[in-house]
Design a protein around this motif. Structure first.
Motif, short mmCIF file in Angstrom:
data_model
loop_
_atom_site.label_atom_id
_atom_site.label_comp_id
_atom_site.label_asym_id
_atom_site.label_seq_id
_atom_site.Cartn_x
_atom_site.Cartn_y
_atom_site.Cartn_z
N TYR A 179 0.84 -1.20 0.00
CA TYR A 179 0.00 0.00 0.00
C TYR A 179 0.87 1.26 0.00
O TYR A 179 0.63 2.21 -0.75
CB TYR A 179 -0.91 -0.02 1.23
N LEU A 180 1.91 1.24 0.81
CA LEU A 180 2.79 2.39 0.90
C LEU A 180 3.53 2.60 -0.42
O LEU A 180 3.76 3.75 -0.85
CB LEU A 180 3.79 2.19 2.04
N TYR A 181 3.91 1.52 -1.08
CA TYR A 181 4.58 1.62 -2.37
C TYR A 181 3.68 2.32 -3.38
O TYR A 181 4.12 3.18 -4.16
CB TYR A 181 4.96 0.22 -2.87
N LEU A 233 11.65 3.02 -6.75
CA LEU A 233 11.85 3.85 -5.57
C LEU A 233 13.28 3.69 -5.05
O LEU A 233 13.77 2.59 -4.89
CB LEU A 233 10.86 3.46 -4.47
N GLY A 234 13.92 4.82 -4.78
CA GLY A 234 15.29 4.76 -4.29
C GLY A 234 16.29 4.70 -5.43
O GLY A 234 16.02 5.13 -6.55
N PHE A 235 17.47 4.14 -5.14
CA PHE A 235 18.54 4.05 -6.12
C PHE A 235 18.82 2.60 -6.49
O PHE A 235 18.88 1.73 -5.62
CB PHE A 235 19.83 4.68 -5.56
N GLU A 236 18.97 2.37 -7.79
CA GLU A 236 19.31 1.03 -8.24
C GLU A 236 20.71 0.66 -7.74
O GLU A 236 21.62 1.48 -7.72
CB GLU A 236 19.24 0.95 -9.76
N GLY A 237 20.85 -0.60 -7.34
CA GLY A 237 22.13 -1.07 -6.84
C GLY A 237 22.37 -0.72 -5.39
O GLY A 237 23.45 -0.98 -4.86
N ILE A 250 9.95 -3.22 1.20
CA ILE A 250 9.87 -2.44 -0.04
C ILE A 250 11.05 -2.77 -0.94
O ILE A 250 10.92 -2.80 -2.17
CB ILE A 250 9.81 -0.93 0.28
N ASN A 251 12.20 -3.04 -0.35
CA ASN A 251 13.37 -3.44 -1.15
C ASN A 251 13.09 -4.71 -1.94
O ASN A 251 13.48 -4.83 -3.10
CB ASN A 251 14.57 -3.64 -0.23
N LYS A 252 12.38 -5.66 -1.31
CA LYS A 252 11.99 -6.89 -2.01
C LYS A 252 10.91 -6.59 -3.06
O LYS A 252 10.95 -7.09 -4.18
CB LYS A 252 11.44 -7.92 -1.02
N LEU A 253 9.96 -5.77 -2.66
CA LEU A 253 8.80 -5.49 -3.51
C LEU A 253 9.17 -4.77 -4.79
O LEU A 253 8.63 -5.05 -5.87
CB LEU A 253 7.79 -4.67 -2.72
#
Length: 248
Positions: A141-143, A208-212, A184-187
């Motif tokens: 939901y947050l994603y 969301l965030g930075f790849e890698g 969220i990292n998994k999602l």
């Protein structure tokens, strides 16, 4: 040098009285007026967004928080099937804030997208005592909220209100933040398969965030803050202060 440069750029018929300085001055005035108009338009657009959304899963305490903020009293609630709306003045002398409590039922929670175009901020309520059993649902939901195109474009601030801190089984906000970041990292690995597409709710599947790099809320362009609260103890000052600060 300025004169010769201006003459080389502008045709002779554009020069006022054949004077480069007068022409340059008027051009600068025009540019300033355009910049001021754009700034005013942006400010008016931002100020028109006075809606704060209260979202979260069922039984997290959204509606109780909504009533406490708007009416300074607690109420017995059941699972909402329709959004609750109210206008409230949190700071004397400031404009009222339109607050919308979005139902948490899985078939209705998508309705938050209808209000995102006018949203100034989002309060995402978490049940601190059951978060360990709902981490995946909370992250999903947050994603959706964080990846919404209006959240991305307008950098809408999000407050994650960790409710029910009066319970002995409640997690501290730091532990909740870590659990959500891990999930969220998994999602996001599964969500990135649909990059550059839109789902039926109009959300862009952004990364969301930075790849890698492991996901962290600090890597987002919009502000995400965690705060502990207790609707049972009518501990709403932190939420009120946050809403007032992002709405000014």
């Amino acid at each position: 040098m300025t004169q010769s440069l201006l003459r080389s750029v502008l045709p002779p018929q554009v020069l006022i009285n054949d004077n480069e300085y007068i022409t340059l001055g008027l051009i600068l005035v025009l540019i300033t007026l355009i910049a001021l108009a754009a700034s005013f338009s942006f400010g008016a657009k931002k100020n028109s967004k006075n809606t704060v959304l209260i979202t979260g899963l069922p039984f997290a305490g959204k509606t109780v928080i909504h009533y406490l903020i708007n009416h300074d009293k607690a109420v017995e609630t059941v699972t909402s099937i329709k959004e609750n709306e109210a206008d409230v003045v949190l700071t004397e002398g400031k404009p009222s804030i339109h607050m919308v409590d979005i139902p948490g039922h899985e078939r209705l929670r998508f309705k938050f997208t209808e209000f995102m175009p006018i949203a100034r901020a989002v309060v995402f309520v978490v049940d601190s005592a059951t978060v360990s059993r709902q981490t995946r649902l909370l992250a999903e939901y947050l994603y959706d909220i964080l990846s919404n195109k209006f959240t991305q474009e307008e950098r809408i601030p999000v407050l994650i209100a960790c409710n029910k801190t009066e319970l002995l089984t409640a997690f501290r906000k730091e532990r909740i933040q870590t659990a959500l970041e891990v999930e969220i990292n998994k999602l996001r690995q599964t969500r990135t398969a649909a990059l550059d597409t839109q789902d039926s709710e109009g959300n862009e599947n952004v990364f969301l965030g930075f790849e890698g790099k492991e996901f962290s809320f600090q890597d987002l362009e919009n502000e995400v803050e965690f705060l502990e609260c207790s609707a049972e103890n009518k501990d709403m000052e932190g939420i009120k202060d946050w809403i007032a600060s992002v709405s000014s």
